[in-house]
Design an enzyme around this catalytic site. Sequence first.
Site, mmCIF file in Angstrom:
data_model
loop_
_atom_site.group_PDB
_atom_site.id
_atom_site.type_symbol
_atom_site.label_atom_id
_atom_site.label_comp_id
_atom_site.label_asym_id
_atom_site.label_seq_id
_atom_site.Cartn_x
_atom_site.Cartn_y
_atom_site.Cartn_z
ATOM 1 N N GLY A 1 0.993 -1.036 0.259
ATOM 2 C CA GLY A 1 0.032 0.156 -0.074
ATOM 3 C C GLY A 1 1.054 1.306 -0.014
ATOM 4 O O GLY A 1 0.806 2.044 0.889
ATOM 5 N N SER B 1 1.186 3.916 -2.315
ATOM 6 C CA SER B 1 1.303 4.735 -3.144
ATOM 7 C C SER B 1 0.548 6.098 -2.774
ATOM 8 O O SER B 1 0.911 7.213 -3.407
ATOM 9 C CB SER B 1 0.393 4.380 -4.449
ATOM 10 O OG SER B 1 -0.798 4.116 -4.294
ATOM 11 N N ASP C 1 -3.329 -6.630 -7.160
ATOM 12 C CA ASP C 1 -4.161 -6.603 -5.928
ATOM 13 C C ASP C 1 -3.454 -7.244 -4.674
ATOM 14 O O ASP C 1 -3.039 -8.372 -4.650
ATOM 15 C CB ASP C 1 -5.274 -7.568 -6.142
ATOM 16 C CG ASP C 1 -6.243 -7.841 -5.034
ATOM 17 O OD1 ASP C 1 -6.228 -7.155 -4.021
ATOM 18 O OD2 ASP C 1 -7.220 -8.707 -5.078
ATOM 19 N N TYR D 1 -5.904 3.705 14.214
ATOM 20 C CA TYR D 1 -6.233 5.270 14.684
ATOM 21 C C TYR D 1 -7.261 4.846 15.837
ATOM 22 O O TYR D 1 -7.947 3.839 15.796
ATOM 23 C CB TYR D 1 -6.775 6.015 13.435
ATOM 24 C CG TYR D 1 -7.501 7.397 14.133
ATOM 25 C CD1 TYR D 1 -6.354 8.333 14.340
ATOM 26 C CD2 TYR D 1 -8.816 7.733 14.116
ATOM 27 C CE1 TYR D 1 -6.964 9.598 14.907
ATOM 28 C CE2 TYR D 1 -9.022 8.535 14.542
ATOM 29 C CZ TYR D 1 -8.256 9.624 15.079
ATOM 30 O OH TYR D 1 -8.740 11.049 15.439
ATOM 31 N N TYR E 1 -16.244 5.386 15.118
ATOM 32 C CA TYR E 1 -14.703 4.695 14.779
ATOM 33 C C TYR E 1 -14.231 3.613 15.459
ATOM 34 O O TYR E 1 -14.570 2.518 15.491
ATOM 35 C CB TYR E 1 -13.661 5.827 14.905
ATOM 36 C CG TYR E 1 -12.391 5.425 13.935
ATOM 37 C CD1 TYR E 1 -12.499 5.785 12.404
ATOM 38 C CD2 TYR E 1 -11.544 4.684 14.498
ATOM 39 C CE1 TYR E 1 -11.355 5.221 11.780
ATOM 40 C CE2 TYR E 1 -10.352 4.149 13.837
ATOM 41 C CZ TYR E 1 -10.463 4.518 12.386
ATOM 42 O OH TYR E 1 -9.230 4.159 11.543
ATOM 43 N N LYS F 1 -9.826 -3.235 13.953
ATOM 44 C CA LYS F 1 -8.746 -2.482 14.357
ATOM 45 C C LYS F 1 -8.203 -3.470 15.447
ATOM 46 O O LYS F 1 -7.141 -3.663 15.963
ATOM 47 C CB LYS F 1 -8.587 -1.203 14.681
ATOM 48 C CG LYS F 1 -8.816 -0.257 13.558
ATOM 49 C CD LYS F 1 -7.706 -0.254 12.619
ATOM 50 C CE LYS F 1 -8.010 0.682 11.237
ATOM 51 N NZ LYS F 1 -6.722 0.380 10.274
#
Length: 396
Positions: free
Chosen positions: A47, A49, A110, A224, A234, A243
Site C-alpha cells: 500500500g 502509493s 491486488d 487510529y 470509529y 482494528k
Amino acid sequence: MIIKPRTRGFICTTAHPEGCARQVEQQIDYVKKHPAIHGPKNVLVIGASTGYGLASRIVAAFGAGANTVGVYRPSAASATRTASAGWYNSAAFEKAAVEAGLKSFSVTGDAFSAETKRKTADLIRSELGQVDLVVYSVATARRTHPETGETHTSVLKPIGRSYTNKTVNFHTGEVSTVTLEPASEQEIADTVTVMGGDDWKLWIDALEQAGALAEHAVTVAYSYIGSNITQPIYREGTIGRAKDHLEQTARDLSDRLSKGGGRAYVTVSKALVTQSSSAIPVVPLYMSALYKTMKEKGIHEGTIEQMYRLFADRLYVSGETPVDAEGRIRIDDWEMRDDVQAEVAKLWDELDSENIYRLSDLEGFRREFFQLFGFEVDGVDYEQETDPVVEVLNVK
C-alpha cells in the site's frame, strides 16, 4: 490536456501528475533536512502509493538510505484519462530514488491476492535478498479472499445502536446531522475480514515461506483511535472491531518473530486527511476543529512528519521501542493531549454552517483533500496543458 479536479462525493476522479510529483518532492526535501536515521536497509511497503504508505517509503529511502519495494494497484493513464494519484506519486518516487542511487521497485496488483504476494517475494529474493522492514498500509473497502474467492465489503457503522451527530459537507461547508444505523453481525464480520489483520499475516507467511524475510525483521501496520467525539463511529464501531483484530494480529506476529529478534507493531497515528478519512461521517468536521487547534498550538503534523517521527523517535531508537499498555506505538500523542481535546470539544459544541470557516480549519481540510490528487499545490500552473501519461520506472 488541461487537467482539472472532478469530484464525486469524497472521491476525486482525476489527478494531476505535476502536482503529485511536486508534493513527493516536498516530502523528500523534508526528510533530507532532518538527521539521518540508522534504520532498515531493505523495505517492503504494501500500500505504497499514497498516505502513510508513501510517506513510510520516502522516510525509509531518503531518511535511512533503504532500498524499497512498493506494492499498489495499477492505474496508468490513457490519452483521455488521467492515472490515479498513487500512480503519479509512485512515478515521482521511483525517479527520485533512482537519481539518489537507491534500488527501488514497484509491484502492481491486488495486494490481497496470492499471486501478488508470490510475485513480490520472488522480486525481493532476486533483487534484495531479504527485507528487514515490512510496512502494511492497505486501505480499501473491498477484499476478495484468496482462499475462498468470496468478496467482502467493509462498512462504516456503529455497533449495537444507532448513532447521531454533526457532520459536514467539506465541499460546501454545510453542517448537518447524520444518523447511522447499527451494523449487522455479517457486516461486522466482513469489515474485520477486509480491514483486520488477516491479510497482514498472510503477507508475513508468504515472505517467510519464500525466505524473503530477515530473521530480525520489523513489521508495522497503521491504526487510529481518536477522541470521544468520533468513538461511536470509529473505535467503537465496525472499523474499531477490525482494528482490534489488527492489534491481536500484531501480538501474534510479534510472538512469532521475536524468536529471531523480530517485532510486530501497530502504530496509532493522528487524524489526517486521506481518501479513507474523508469518507467517514463526522470525521471531517472533527478534523477541521482539530487542525485549527493543533495549528494554533504549533503541533500540527502531516503524514511525512508523522512517519519521520515514527522511524526516528520510535522504531529505530537505541533501546526498546516505547509502546503503550497494549503494546502499540503512539504517535497520536499530540492529538490526544488534554489541552488539545478540550479545545476541540469546545469548538465542536459551537460549530454550525454559519461559523464553520471562522471556528474551524475546514478550508485547510478541503485544500488537503484536493492535494491528495495533485491539485491546489503551490508552484503548479493548472492552466497549462500536461501529458497525463507518465511512466513508472522499475514496475514488475
